[in-house]
Write an enzyme that holds these catalytic residues in place. Structure first.
Site, PDB file in Angstrom:
ATOM      1  N   GLU A  69       0.850  -1.194   0.000  1.00  0.00           N
ATOM      2  CA  GLU A  69       0.000   0.000   0.000  1.00  0.00           C
ATOM      3  C   GLU A  69       0.887   1.244   0.000  1.00  0.00           C
ATOM      4  O   GLU A  69       1.775   1.361   0.855  1.00  0.00           O
ATOM      5  CB  GLU A  69      -0.876   0.002   1.262  1.00  0.00           C
ATOM      6  CG  GLU A  69      -1.887  -1.136   1.272  1.00  0.00           C
ATOM      7  CD  GLU A  69      -2.416  -1.438   2.677  1.00  0.00           C
ATOM      8  OE1 GLU A  69      -2.098  -0.696   3.629  1.00  0.00           O
ATOM      9  OE2 GLU A  69      -3.144  -2.436   2.821  1.00  0.00           O
ATOM     10  N   GLU A 102      -4.417  -6.480   2.832  1.00  0.00           N
ATOM     11  CA  GLU A 102      -3.157  -7.097   3.229  1.00  0.00           C
ATOM     12  C   GLU A 102      -3.121  -8.599   2.934  1.00  0.00           C
ATOM     13  O   GLU A 102      -2.114  -9.132   2.462  1.00  0.00           O
ATOM     14  CB  GLU A 102      -2.874  -6.855   4.716  1.00  0.00           C
ATOM     15  CG  GLU A 102      -2.384  -5.458   5.042  1.00  0.00           C
ATOM     16  CD  GLU A 102      -3.490  -4.418   5.134  1.00  0.00           C
ATOM     17  OE1 GLU A 102      -4.681  -4.783   4.977  1.00  0.00           O
ATOM     18  OE2 GLU A 102      -3.187  -3.240   5.353  1.00  0.00           O
ATOM     19  N   PHE A 155       2.031  -1.100   8.706  1.00  0.00           N
ATOM     20  CA  PHE A 155       2.150  -1.188  10.160  1.00  0.00           C
ATOM     21  C   PHE A 155       2.137  -2.659  10.567  1.00  0.00           C
ATOM     22  O   PHE A 155       1.312  -3.433  10.071  1.00  0.00           O
ATOM     23  CB  PHE A 155       0.991  -0.457  10.851  1.00  0.00           C
ATOM     24  CG  PHE A 155       1.122   1.045  10.797  1.00  0.00           C
ATOM     25  CD1 PHE A 155       1.748   1.729  11.839  1.00  0.00           C
ATOM     26  CD2 PHE A 155       0.636   1.760   9.715  1.00  0.00           C
ATOM     27  CE1 PHE A 155       1.881   3.113  11.787  1.00  0.00           C
ATOM     28  CE2 PHE A 155       0.769   3.137   9.669  1.00  0.00           C
ATOM     29  CZ  PHE A 155       1.388   3.823  10.704  1.00  0.00           C
ATOM     30  N   ASP A 197       0.966  -3.968  12.951  1.00  0.00           N
ATOM     31  CA  ASP A 197      -0.334  -4.330  13.506  1.00  0.00           C
ATOM     32  C   ASP A 197      -1.205  -5.047  12.467  1.00  0.00           C
ATOM     33  O   ASP A 197      -2.066  -5.849  12.804  1.00  0.00           O
ATOM     34  CB  ASP A 197      -1.054  -3.060  13.973  1.00  0.00           C
ATOM     35  CG  ASP A 197      -0.162  -2.195  14.840  1.00  0.00           C
ATOM     36  OD1 ASP A 197      -0.398  -2.175  16.055  1.00  0.00           O
ATOM     37  OD2 ASP A 197       0.791  -1.584  14.318  1.00  0.00           O
ATOM     38  N   PHE A 198      -0.970  -4.725  11.151  1.00  0.00           N
ATOM     39  CA  PHE A 198      -1.812  -5.316  10.104  1.00  0.00           C
ATOM     40  C   PHE A 198      -1.365  -6.730   9.740  1.00  0.00           C
ATOM     41  O   PHE A 198      -1.982  -7.378   8.903  1.00  0.00           O
ATOM     42  CB  PHE A 198      -1.805  -4.432   8.842  1.00  0.00           C
ATOM     43  CG  PHE A 198      -2.082  -2.973   9.091  1.00  0.00           C
ATOM     44  CD1 PHE A 198      -2.789  -2.564  10.225  1.00  0.00           C
ATOM     45  CD2 PHE A 198      -1.650  -2.018   8.197  1.00  0.00           C
ATOM     46  CE1 PHE A 198      -3.038  -1.217  10.444  1.00  0.00           C
ATOM     47  CE2 PHE A 198      -1.898  -0.674   8.418  1.00  0.00           C
ATOM     48  CZ  PHE A 198      -2.585  -0.263   9.543  1.00  0.00           C
ATOM     49  N   HIS A 237      -1.763   0.811  15.863  1.00  0.00           N
ATOM     50  CA  HIS A 237      -0.646   1.170  14.968  1.00  0.00           C
ATOM     51  C   HIS A 237       0.669   1.263  15.733  1.00  0.00           C
ATOM     52  O   HIS A 237       1.589   1.949  15.310  1.00  0.00           O
ATOM     53  CB  HIS A 237      -0.919   2.512  14.279  1.00  0.00           C
ATOM     54  CG  HIS A 237      -2.093   2.496  13.359  1.00  0.00           C
ATOM     55  ND1 HIS A 237      -3.384   2.503  13.817  1.00  0.00           N
ATOM     56  CD2 HIS A 237      -2.171   2.458  11.998  1.00  0.00           C
ATOM     57  CE1 HIS A 237      -4.222   2.486  12.783  1.00  0.00           C
ATOM     58  NE2 HIS A 237      -3.505   2.456  11.655  1.00  0.00           N
TER      59      HIS A 237
END
Lengths: 331, 395
Positions: free
Chosen positions: A34, A65, A88, A90-91, A134
């Protein structure tokens, strides 16, 4: 190691240089993610690459993702060497099936017929005021899975050398970058070099206590070591650089030498990387230890948005210094 | 319903008791008041009586064990009854006999610190101690929380190797409870109580004459001794000087209602003080008999908790050791102790001439937070008067 250049680059520039060099060296290397093309990622790590290599090799993807990670796995299996960018860390939760059940398993389940030479670059680290979704450091999730390699550079020099090794590796490698470290400068040779996986780096030699630190925590540990010097405690700082493969020997030898160890990592302390490393040290150096091996990680809470609260959730120079001082009986 | 047998405490400050013996066996029936166990407490060996009737069961404490006060160590159950499974905590109102024992419902917070701690030693130090043949029981740890570190082991090993007197501390004899407590209490008193001392010599002719008169016609070892007469005289003098029979409470002074004289007695491991309660109101003969009993019990290590608690003033007599005079350390919360030397002939002025008289030197140690010099002097002066005319005071 080539020592010709005294040139300094930022961490972000070192990553970009590694990618560019590898893309020039090997036409199969490409980038998916992205905002990786025109935007060059929100952290500006990839700025200029799309201009240099074109939109076919630096490909902006939809916000999906799992989709583009799966695309990376398939591309790797069919001959490319993709570098997937997950903005991030987190993803990563969205990519888990592709990484854990596909990328990590294909080589084994196909009897060695298929391989997945993919790198997944992502970020970790708190204190960026990015709130609970994040700011996490979820690398322990991937260290837990056989079939994945996990690299965590702590300096621009290591970032370039390790990323090149990751791209040339035939196995899936998850490459964690501390998002707070992108602007940090360090010496990076202009020439081509790689750093082997599974080789820890002694960032500072010491006699009284071993501070094993990863990624963002290496600087914290070095700062603590400086404070410890003030009270007559000589701290050794070791960066494993890759969590898997893990250089157990260097960790154990250091702990045997100093008799005390603290493991510092920005992931959650509970059930985290620190527990694994501490266990390796305890098993390997038990009869040379003066004190229990201590773990220091992120507090077991969602990372707060509030800056004063966020700052106390992760280890700092001061907290590491205090812990080390106590462990050395210098309270 | 099962009755718990707990490790008794003599004082709030006591943390552990050492179980010396069970007087009854598991399964044996016991009646209330019978001697049930023997405990070495902080001060002495005491017999603990059964807190009720029942069959002794569920013993958890082995002979020789050091047990936090208040901990249940056995149960008295009805025939056929099983002791409660968890014998760790004293039931509320656990029926212990002596007043001291009931004070033993010690808070559990104190318990953890009181439990005998295993030696804390780092793995490296333990390995090194083994390799160097060092006894870790003899090492004092200098690491966090007293952990023995490899440096401590190295130091002990080199001390051992040098073989000199430096190794001596390692061979220090472990202290008995009594000796350890004596060390702790005297240190605490001497370093925290502001002592001051007054000394006076007194003609003891009348005292000796009076004591001899009392012994006429009695079998040897049955009539009052000089110590007994002194106890009685001190107690009566204290009636008029309540400040000397007082206690420092930490933020004030408590005048004690009763006059209970502690008598210091030498025993094997140190000194114990047995108490003559209400010594000012006890007839001399009764006082003497009680003092003899206490002496015997102290020597055989059989003092009971009540025998050693509640003292308000202490007498320490080293006359039998031919000591002329000495100063003694106060036993808090008491505020004074009288140290008495031997009665010995001395040349003194008598009515303007040189005479020889049996003299007795008394040294009064007082706590200056409670008494001042003038008050202490008044008391000592009055006691001297009493010693010169004991018959008048004790009739």
């Amino acid at each position: 190691m080539p020592e010709t250049a005294q040139r300094e680059l930022t961490f972000a520039q070192a990553i970009r240089e590694a990618l560019a060099e590898e893309m020039w060296r090997d036409p199969r290397v490409c980038i998916f993610g992205e905002d990786v093309a025109e935007a060059g990622t929100p952290f500006k790590v990839l700025s200029g690459l799309v201009e240099e290599f074109g939109a076919e090799r630096v490909l902006d993807t939809p916000i999906s993702e799992q989709g583009f990670t799966g695309m990376g796995v398939g591309a790797a299996m069919t001959g490319l060497r993709p570098v997937v960018d997950i903005m991030f860390g987190d993803f990563l939760t969205l990519t888990m099936d592709q990484l854990v059940n596909q990328a990590a398993k294909v080589h084994y389940m196909s009897g060695g017929t298929w391989k997945v030479p993919m790198v997944l670059r992502t970020t970790l680290g708190a204190t960026r005021r990015s709130a609970a979704q994040h700011s996490q450091s979820l690398h322990a999730w991937l260290c837990h899975v056989p079939g994945l390699k996990v690299a965590m550079p702590s300096t621009p020099y290591d970032a370039k050398g390790l990323l090149k090794t990751a791209i040339r590796d035939d196995n899936p490698v998850i490459f964690f970058e501390d998002k707070m470290m992108y602007k940090q400068k360090g010496r990076v040779p202009a020439e081509d070099y790689t750093i082997p996986f599974g080789v820890a780096d002694v960032k500072r030699e010491g006699e009284d206590i071993t501070l094993v630190a990863t990624s963002s925590m290496v600087d914290v540990a070095l700062g603590a070591a400086k404070l410890l010097e003030g009270i007559g405690v000589s701290a050794e700082v070791i960066d494993p650089r890759t969590m898997w493969p893990l250089d157990e020997k260097t960790l154990v030898e250091s702990a045997k030498k100093t008799s005390r160890a603290i493991v510092i990592d920005e992931g959650y302390g509970r059930y985290g990387v620190t527990g694994e490393v501490a266990s390796v040290i305890a098993e390997g150096a038990f009869f040379n230890l003066e004190a229990p091996v201590k773990r220091m990680g992120a507090m077991h809470v969602p990372i707060p948005f509030s800056p004063p609260l966020e700052d106390v959730t992760v280890p700092t120079e001061q907290t590491v210094f205090e812990a080390a001082r106590k462990l050395c009986g210098k309270a | 319903m099962a009755i718990s047998v707990v490790m008794p405490a003599l004082e709030m400050a006591q943390e552990n008791g050492k179980l010396l013996a069970w007087r009854k066996k598991e399964g044996e029936s016991v009646t209330k008041g019978e001697p049930l166990l023997e405990v070495e407490t902080d001060k002495a060996v005491v017999e603990v009586e059964a807190p009720g009737d029942g069959i002794l069961a569920g013993i958890t404490a082995q002979v020789g064990a050091v047990i936090p006060v208040g901990e249940t160590i056995a149960w008295l159950v009805a025939p056929g009854e099983q002791p409660p499974a968890k014998a760790a905590t004293a039931a509320p109102g656990a029926r212990a006999t002596s007043a001291a024992a009931s004070a033993a419902a010690a808070p559990t917070a104190a318990k953890t610190s009181a439990e005998p701690v295993a030696i804390q030693i780092s793995p490296k130090a333990r390995r090194l101690a083994k390799e160097l043949g060092v006894d870790i029981g003899q090492i004092r740890g200098t690491g966090p929380d007293g952990t023995i570190t490899s440096d401590d082991v190295q130091a002990a090993a080199s001390a051992k190797a040098s073989g000199g007197a430096t190794a001596a501390p390692a061979a220090a004899e472990p202290l008995s409870q009594l000796a350890r407590l004596m060390a702790e209490r005297t240190t605490q008193s001497w370093t925290t109580v502001p002592h001051f001392f007054l000394q006076q010599s007194v003609d003891a002719s009348a005292l000796q004459t009076y004591q001899k008169k009392l012994s006429v016609g009695s079998a040897p070892g049955t009539s009052p001794t000089i110590t007994d007469v002194l106890i009685a005289l001190i107690a009566r003098s204290l009636e008029k000087h309540p400040k000397l029979n007082a206690s420092w409470t930490g933020d004030g002074i408590r005048l004690n209602a009763d006059i209970n004289i502690s008598v210091a007695m030498a025993v094997k491991d140190g000194v114990v003080s047995a108490v003559i309660p209400n010594a000012n109101r006890t007839p001399l003969a009764t006082l003497s008999t009680l003092r003899r009993e206490l002496t015997q019990r102290a020597r055989s290590g059989r003092l009971r908790p009540a025998d050693i608690t509640g003292g308000t003033f202490t007498l320490s007599n080293l006359g039998m050791y031919k000591i002329d005079a000495f100063t003694a350390i106060i036993t808090p919360p008491q505020c004074a102790i009288l140290a008495v030397g031997a009665i010995a002939d001395a040349v003194v002025p008598v009515d303007g001439n040189i005479g020889v008289r049996p003299m007795l030197t008394m040294t009064l140690s007082s706590d200056h937070r409670v008494v001042d010099g003038a008050r202490a002097a008044e008391f000592l002066g009055e006691l001297a008067v009493a010693i010169r005319e004991p018959e008048k005071w004790l009739k």
